[in-house]
Enzyme design. Structure first.
Site, PDB file in Angstrom:
ATOM      1  N   GLU A 163     -25.586  42.795   5.130  1.00 53.61           N
ATOM      2  CA  GLU A 163     -27.009  42.966   5.398  1.00 53.61           C
ATOM      3  C   GLU A 163     -27.423  42.670   6.835  1.00 53.61           C
ATOM      4  O   GLU A 163     -28.390  43.236   7.322  1.00 53.61           O
ATOM      5  CB  GLU A 163     -27.814  42.059   4.452  1.00 53.61           C
ATOM      6  CG  GLU A 163     -27.787  42.475   3.005  1.00 53.61           C
ATOM      7  CD  GLU A 163     -28.524  43.787   2.791  1.00 53.61           C
ATOM      8  OE1 GLU A 163     -29.711  43.874   3.151  1.00 53.61           O
ATOM      9  OE2 GLU A 163     -27.896  44.726   2.283  1.00 53.61           O
ATOM     10  N   SER A 198     -34.904  41.720 -56.500  1.00 52.84           N
ATOM     11  CA  SER A 198     -34.198  40.724 -57.318  1.00 52.84           C
ATOM     12  C   SER A 198     -33.669  39.546 -56.510  1.00 52.84           C
ATOM     13  O   SER A 198     -33.240  38.542 -57.092  1.00 52.84           O
ATOM     14  CB  SER A 198     -33.035  41.399 -58.057  1.00 52.84           C
ATOM     15  OG  SER A 198     -33.531  42.334 -59.001  1.00 52.84           O
TER      16      SER A 198
END
Length: 640
Positions: free
Chosen positions: A131, A404
């Site tokens: 950079e 159930s």
């Protein structure tokens, strides 16, 4: 007379003056002898007198005053560079699993600030090489980089490079907006120069490496290391360092999770830069590239998303949103990452099996919860097939009819009321009065009736008729009292349909209720959080609701044995094959919801499969066929 007219001498003085004035206008020579008129003198401009000069000096002074005042006002409006000394970035709340590994984060920006010496030694060097190669030499601005970027942009015909230094990027991020104006660029240059005078290079670089956005929601190198590689920044190798250092230019375009080829190309560029600068050897750079990348990639994605959202909802009972977004809390949870991944795979496999049997309809959804039966700790929670597409947590937020799967609660209530489980109940058609004109006639699955059955066999065969007879005998209020003790807070219908699971409940609550059977009748409320470390370093144990006895030890033991028979030879046979497995299936009308909840070896797990809208899963898609195999899939892997 020489051609002149003599003036009279006897006129009055005034007349003489008048004649004089008149006569002076007359020509005294012949017209043919008149000389040509002389040319006017050249124009030399206005001659400035003292008054003009004074006005000019006042205008110049006013203009200079205005310019100087405007400049001073602009300079005074620049942000105070000293505010960076009090650098406190947004710090996300980090969520850890039970083994202290990060699984998710809560915050507008996922960031974990770390000190310079907590980074891998090559990490800062790689970012500088990629950079701002002259970072250690320049004073905030790099004229050579600016000129080079301008030349390359001019040659490319577009803005392909930027000339900003790392210092300028820090200034822009912390003090300025991102608007593209000349005044902002000038302010950035001035503030960057000042910043270099106030902080050391290492301090500036530390801020940069904690602030920079690196994709996938990660801000700073520590968060990115966790997101991409599942490790700390200090543990990164050369190849991983190079990949991260290549991301700032365009995190989305170079994401290894989304654009792997572009990411590898960018990684190669950074490795070459490191080799060119003599930071690493050519051989080391080549080896790092050839090693490839081992990406974690899933820790903050669909696997942990539902559980992370549930943890957030729990934290908000004590903390505020602002606390979660800014205070950097660290939350240790109960979840097991390994079990969580197995749970996600089991749900996906179960849903896929159902979808492949019914290609004419959209694929269903699924949910799974696993709880430690002894202490109520949630070990796995999957609320759907893909959190990134739909964040609705079907394990917690969806109340569905359990069918159930609710019968064990009714049976436990009956036993608590003193019903003898050996008492036979008639498994035969029944007709009951209802509020309408027609009587209510509950039916068994496939209209099968077996005559008188003891309660254990009735549960094995999942007799609807006997469940209704049992509830009719003990009363709805008795079941309501038992469900409350078992931690079920959902509103329940005050009628006999309760026996058939017609009242919606959440998967989490019903699964937690089943832990009571495996835990000798003791209910331990489900818990997801163990402790919270606050930003001042203090440890806050998470408050727990005290355990209590919900049913007797005898009732719990009887229920366990009955549900063991359900798995071995009843409706839950598709869950068999796991030592000690017990459980119960659940199916609602028209096969809309399929459930299986059961326990084995200290774990209680619940599975639900169905559509978000109440549409059928398809013919034959019962709890035993659709949900029980997913339960078995998970439990087999969990114990291996």
């Amino acid at each position: 007379m020489n051609g002149q007219v003599p003036l009279p001498t006897d006129l009055p003085p005034t007349v003489a003056r008048q004649h004089y004035r008149f006569l002076t206008r007359l020509s005294t020579t012949a017209s043919h002898l008149q000389s040509p008129a002389s040319e006017p003198p050249p124009f030399r401009g206005k001659v400035l007198n003292q008054h003009h000069l004074t006005r000019l000096l006042l205008v110049i002074a006013a203009t200079l005053t205005l310019l100087i005042g405007t400049g001073l006002a602009w300079f005074s409006a620049l942000p105070d560079i000293r505010s960076i000394n009090d650098y406190h970035p947004l710090v996300a709340t980090l969520i850890l699993d039970r083994h202290f590994q990060p699984i998710d984060a809560i915050g507008r920006e996922f960031r974990i600030p770390i000190a310079f010496d907590e980074m891998a030694p090559l990490l800062p060097k790689a970012f500088v090489a990629a950079e701002d190669s002259r970072f250690w030499e320049h004073e905030g601005l790099d004229g050579w980089s600016i000129a080079r970027a301008a030349f390359n942009n001019l040659r490319a015909g577009r803005r392909s490079q930027g000339g900003s230094t790392i210092t300028q990027q820090v200034t822009r991020a912390l003090l300025l907006s991102r608007e593209k104006t000349y005044t902002r660029k000038l302010a950035e240059a001035i503030l960057s120069y000042r910043l270099e005078r106030m902080l050391s290079k290492e301090e500036i670089l530390t801020i940069y490496l904690n602030e920079i956005y690196l994709g996938e929601g990660a801000y700073g190198v520590e968060a990115a290391a966790r997101a991409y590689f599942g490790k700390h920044a200090r543990e990164l190798n050369l190849g991983e360092v190079a990949l991260l250092a290549g991301l700032p230019q365009s995190p989305s375009n170079y994401s290894p999770l989304r654009q792997p080829e572009a990411a590898r190309a960018r990684q190669r560029y950074v490795l070459n830069r490191l080799a060119e600068d003599g930071i690493v050897s050519n051989e080391a750079a080549r080896q790092a590239y050839d090693q490839g990348l081992q990406l974690a990639g899933t820790w903050r994605r669909s696997v942990h998303g539902y559980f992370g959202a549930y943890v957030r909802s729990q934290l908000l009972t004590i903390y505020t949103d602002n606390d979660l977004y800014r205070q950097g809390l660290t939350v240790t949870t109960t979840v097991d990452s390994h079990l969580q991944e197995l749970a996600a795979k089991a749900v996906q496999a179960g849903v896929t099996r159902v979808a492949m049997r019914h290609l004419e309809t959209p694929p269903p959804q699924g949910a799974l919860v696993t709880i430690d039966s002894a202490n109520g700790q949630i070990l796995a929670m999957i609320g759907g097939t893909d959190f990134t597409e739909n964040q609705f947590n079907r394990a917690v937020q969806a109340n569905r009819q359990p069918g159930s799967a609710f019968k064990p609660v009714v049976y436990a209530a009956a036993l608590e009321q003193g019903i003898d489980p050996a008492t036979p109940y008639n498994d035969a058609p029944i007709s009951l009065k209802s509020g309408g004109r027609r009587p209510w006639q509950p039916q068994n699955f496939m209209d099968k009736y077996r005559g008188p059955l003891p309660l254990g066999e009735a549960l094995v065969q999942s007799s609807n008729v006997i469940a209704v007879r049992l509830l009719q005998q003990i009363g709805v209020d008795a079941v309501a009292r038992t469900t409350k003790k078992m931690g079920i807070s959902a509103p329940l219908a005050a009628n006999l349909t309760l026996a058939l699971g017609a009242s919606p409940v959440s998967l989490l609550e019903l699964t937690a209720a089943y832990t009571i059977f495996a835990n000798q009748g003791i209910y331990q409320p489900p818990v997801a959080i163990v402790r919270v470390r606050e930003n001042n370093g203090s440890i806050r144990p998470w408050p727990k609701t005290a355990a209590h006895r919900a049913i007797s030890t005898d009732t719990a033991a009887w229920m366990q044995e009955a549900m063991r028979q359900v798995v071995q030879r009843g409706t839950g046979k598709n869950a068999s094959g796991i030592p000690g497995a017990v459980g119960k299936t659940g199916t609602t009308d028209n096969n809309i919801d399929a459930w299986f909840i059961g326990s084995a070896r200290g774990l209680t797990t619940g599975v639900w499969i169905g559509h978000d809208r109440d549409t059928t899963l398809g013919n034959g898609e019962t709890g035993g066929k659709a949900a029980a195999p997913a339960w078995k899939h998970f439990m087999l892997q969990a114990f291996n």
